[in-house]
Design a protein around this motif. Structure first.
Motif, PDB file in Angstrom:
ATOM      1  N   MET A  39      41.982  39.221  25.603  1.00  0.00           N
ATOM      2  CA  MET A  39      42.782  38.846  26.757  1.00  0.00           C
ATOM      3  C   MET A  39      41.857  38.314  27.843  1.00  0.00           C
ATOM      4  SD  MET A  39      45.050  41.260  29.264  1.00  0.00           S
ATOM      5  CE  MET A  39      43.693  42.275  29.724  1.00  0.00           C
ATOM      6  N   ALA A  40      42.134  37.149  28.309  1.00  0.00           N
ATOM      7  CA  ALA A  40      41.341  36.539  29.370  1.00  0.00           C
ATOM      8  C   ALA A  40      42.000  36.772  30.725  1.00  0.00           C
ATOM      9  CB  ALA A  40      41.199  35.044  29.125  1.00  0.00           C
ATOM     10  N   LEU A  41      41.271  36.452  31.759  1.00  0.00           N
ATOM     11  CA  LEU A  41      41.778  36.532  33.124  1.00  0.00           C
ATOM     12  C   LEU A  41      42.031  35.119  33.636  1.00  0.00           C
ATOM     13  CD1 LEU A  41      39.255  39.157  34.512  1.00  0.00           C
ATOM     14  CD2 LEU A  41      41.582  39.577  33.732  1.00  0.00           C
ATOM     15  N   PHE A  42      42.784  35.006  34.721  1.00  0.00           N
ATOM     16  CA  PHE A  42      42.949  33.716  35.388  1.00  0.00           C
ATOM     17  C   PHE A  42      42.925  33.943  36.893  1.00  0.00           C
ATOM     18  CE2 PHE A  42      47.290  35.114  35.711  1.00  0.00           C
ATOM     19  CZ  PHE A  42      47.828  34.447  36.793  1.00  0.00           C
ATOM     20  N   ILE A  43      42.694  32.883  37.629  1.00  0.00           N
ATOM     21  CA  ILE A  43      42.638  32.947  39.091  1.00  0.00           C
ATOM     22  C   ILE A  43      43.891  32.272  39.630  1.00  0.00           C
ATOM     23  CG2 ILE A  43      41.362  32.282  41.156  1.00  0.00           C
ATOM     24  CD1 ILE A  43      38.797  32.385  39.431  1.00  0.00           C
ATOM     25  N   SER A  44      44.637  32.993  40.433  1.00  0.00           N
ATOM     26  CA  SER A  44      45.899  32.474  40.976  1.00  0.00           C
ATOM     27  C   SER A  44      45.655  31.528  42.149  1.00  0.00           C
ATOM     28  CB  SER A  44      46.799  33.631  41.422  1.00  0.00           C
ATOM     29  OG  SER A  44      46.319  34.199  42.624  1.00  0.00           O
ATOM     30  N   ASP A  45      46.738  30.913  42.597  1.00  0.00           N
ATOM     31  CA  ASP A  45      46.681  29.975  43.726  1.00  0.00           C
ATOM     32  C   ASP A  45      46.298  30.652  45.039  1.00  0.00           C
ATOM     33  OD1 ASP A  45      47.441  27.941  42.034  1.00  0.00           O
ATOM     34  OD2 ASP A  45      49.557  28.048  42.571  1.00  0.00           O
ATOM     35  N   GLU A  46      46.243  31.967  45.058  1.00  0.00           N
ATOM     36  CA  GLU A  46      45.871  32.698  46.269  1.00  0.00           C
ATOM     37  C   GLU A  46      44.369  32.648  46.534  1.00  0.00           C
ATOM     38  OE1 GLU A  46      48.104  35.918  47.255  1.00  0.00           O
ATOM     39  OE2 GLU A  46      49.851  34.918  46.426  1.00  0.00           O
ATOM     40  N   CYS A  47      43.615  32.082  45.600  1.00  0.00           N
ATOM     41  CA  CYS A  47      42.157  31.981  45.730  1.00  0.00           C
ATOM     42  C   CYS A  47      41.785  31.267  47.026  1.00  0.00           C
ATOM     43  CB  CYS A  47      41.599  31.214  44.525  1.00  0.00           C
ATOM     44  SG  CYS A  47      39.826  30.894  44.589  1.00  0.00           S
ATOM     45  N   ILE A  48      40.799  31.822  47.744  1.00  0.00           N
ATOM     46  CA  ILE A  48      40.348  31.225  49.006  1.00  0.00           C
ATOM     47  C   ILE A  48      39.033  30.453  48.844  1.00  0.00           C
ATOM     48  CG2 ILE A  48      41.575  32.887  50.452  1.00  0.00           C
ATOM     49  CD1 ILE A  48      38.853  34.377  50.788  1.00  0.00           C
ATOM     50  N   ASN A  49      38.607  30.226  47.608  1.00  0.00           N
ATOM     51  CA  ASN A  49      37.397  29.456  47.307  1.00  0.00           C
ATOM     52  C   ASN A  49      36.139  30.028  47.939  1.00  0.00           C
ATOM     53  OD1 ASN A  49      38.457  27.350  45.599  1.00  0.00           O
ATOM     54  ND2 ASN A  49      39.545  26.642  47.416  1.00  0.00           N
ATOM     55  N   CYS A  50      36.017  31.339  47.920  1.00  0.00           N
ATOM     56  CA  CYS A  50      34.833  31.969  48.514  1.00  0.00           C
ATOM     57  C   CYS A  50      33.624  31.907  47.577  1.00  0.00           C
ATOM     58  CB  CYS A  50      35.131  33.412  48.902  1.00  0.00           C
ATOM     59  SG  CYS A  50      35.440  34.514  47.497  1.00  0.00           S
ATOM     60  N   ALA A  51      33.855  31.694  46.268  1.00  0.00           N
ATOM     61  CA  ALA A  51      32.806  31.536  45.248  1.00  0.00           C
ATOM     62  C   ALA A  51      32.083  32.824  44.875  1.00  0.00           C
ATOM     63  CB  ALA A  51      31.804  30.472  45.659  1.00  0.00           C
ATOM     64  N   ILE A  52      32.497  33.947  45.383  1.00  0.00           N
ATOM     65  CA  ILE A  52      31.823  35.208  45.075  1.00  0.00           C
ATOM     66  C   ILE A  52      31.921  35.521  43.581  1.00  0.00           C
ATOM     67  CG2 ILE A  52      31.892  37.700  45.444  1.00  0.00           C
ATOM     68  CD1 ILE A  52      32.779  37.116  48.319  1.00  0.00           C
ATOM     69  N   CYS A  53      33.063  35.254  42.985  1.00  0.00           N
ATOM     70  CA  CYS A  53      33.294  35.594  41.577  1.00  0.00           C
ATOM     71  C   CYS A  53      32.419  34.797  40.616  1.00  0.00           C
ATOM     72  CB  CYS A  53      34.758  35.385  41.222  1.00  0.00           C
ATOM     73  SG  CYS A  53      35.338  33.682  41.431  1.00  0.00           S
ATOM     74  N   GLU A  54      32.128  33.574  40.945  1.00  0.00           N
ATOM     75  CA  GLU A  54      31.400  32.689  40.022  1.00  0.00           C
ATOM     76  C   GLU A  54      30.062  33.282  39.593  1.00  0.00           C
ATOM     77  OE1 GLU A  54      30.386  27.967  39.577  1.00  0.00           O
ATOM     78  OE2 GLU A  54      30.383  28.823  41.597  1.00  0.00           O
ATOM     79  N   ALA A  55      29.308  33.804  40.523  1.00  0.00           N
ATOM     80  CA  ALA A  55      27.985  34.359  40.222  1.00  0.00           C
ATOM     81  C   ALA A  55      28.057  35.671  39.452  1.00  0.00           C
ATOM     82  CB  ALA A  55      27.203  34.563  41.516  1.00  0.00           C
ATOM     83  N   GLU A  56      29.193  36.356  39.501  1.00  0.00           N
ATOM     84  CA  GLU A  56      29.330  37.655  38.849  1.00  0.00           C
ATOM     85  C   GLU A  56      29.657  37.562  37.364  1.00  0.00           C
ATOM     86  OE1 GLU A  56      28.583  40.547  40.323  1.00  0.00           O
ATOM     87  OE2 GLU A  56      28.018  39.315  42.032  1.00  0.00           O
ATOM     88  N   CYS A  57      30.102  36.426  36.895  1.00  0.00           N
ATOM     89  CA  CYS A  57      30.561  36.291  35.504  1.00  0.00           C
ATOM     90  C   CYS A  57      29.379  36.190  34.538  1.00  0.00           C
ATOM     91  CB  CYS A  57      31.447  35.065  35.352  1.00  0.00           C
ATOM     92  SG  CYS A  57      32.082  34.875  33.675  1.00  0.00           S
TER      93      CYS A  57
END
Length: 64
Positions: free
Chosen positions: A1-19
């Motif tokens: 099961m994968a995850l997805f990012i909803s339209d509520e994303c504020i484009n802070c980019a914090i998640c990108e480095a954590e993956c």
């Protein structure tokens, strides 16, 4: 099961480095998750790291 990012994303980019699979990338309107690469951090961490750091809780399980 994968995850997805909803339209509520504020484009802070914090998640990108954590993956650990580099599955998160900047999309046209907000950050997105490549479902082919997302393992929900299994084999790396006990919980999805992107969800842990997201300030707006917009990273959700993908429905089948």
């Amino acid at each position: 099961m994968a995850l997805f990012i909803s339209d509520e994303c504020i484009n802070c980019a914090i998640c990108e480095a954590e993956c650990p699979n580099n599955a998160i990338f900047s999309g046209e309107q907000h950050y997105e998750i490549d479902p082919e690469r997302c393992t929900v951090c299994q084999g790396f961490f006990p919980t999805p790291q992107c969800q842990e750091v997201c300030p707006v809780d917009c990273i959700l399980p993908m429905l089948a």
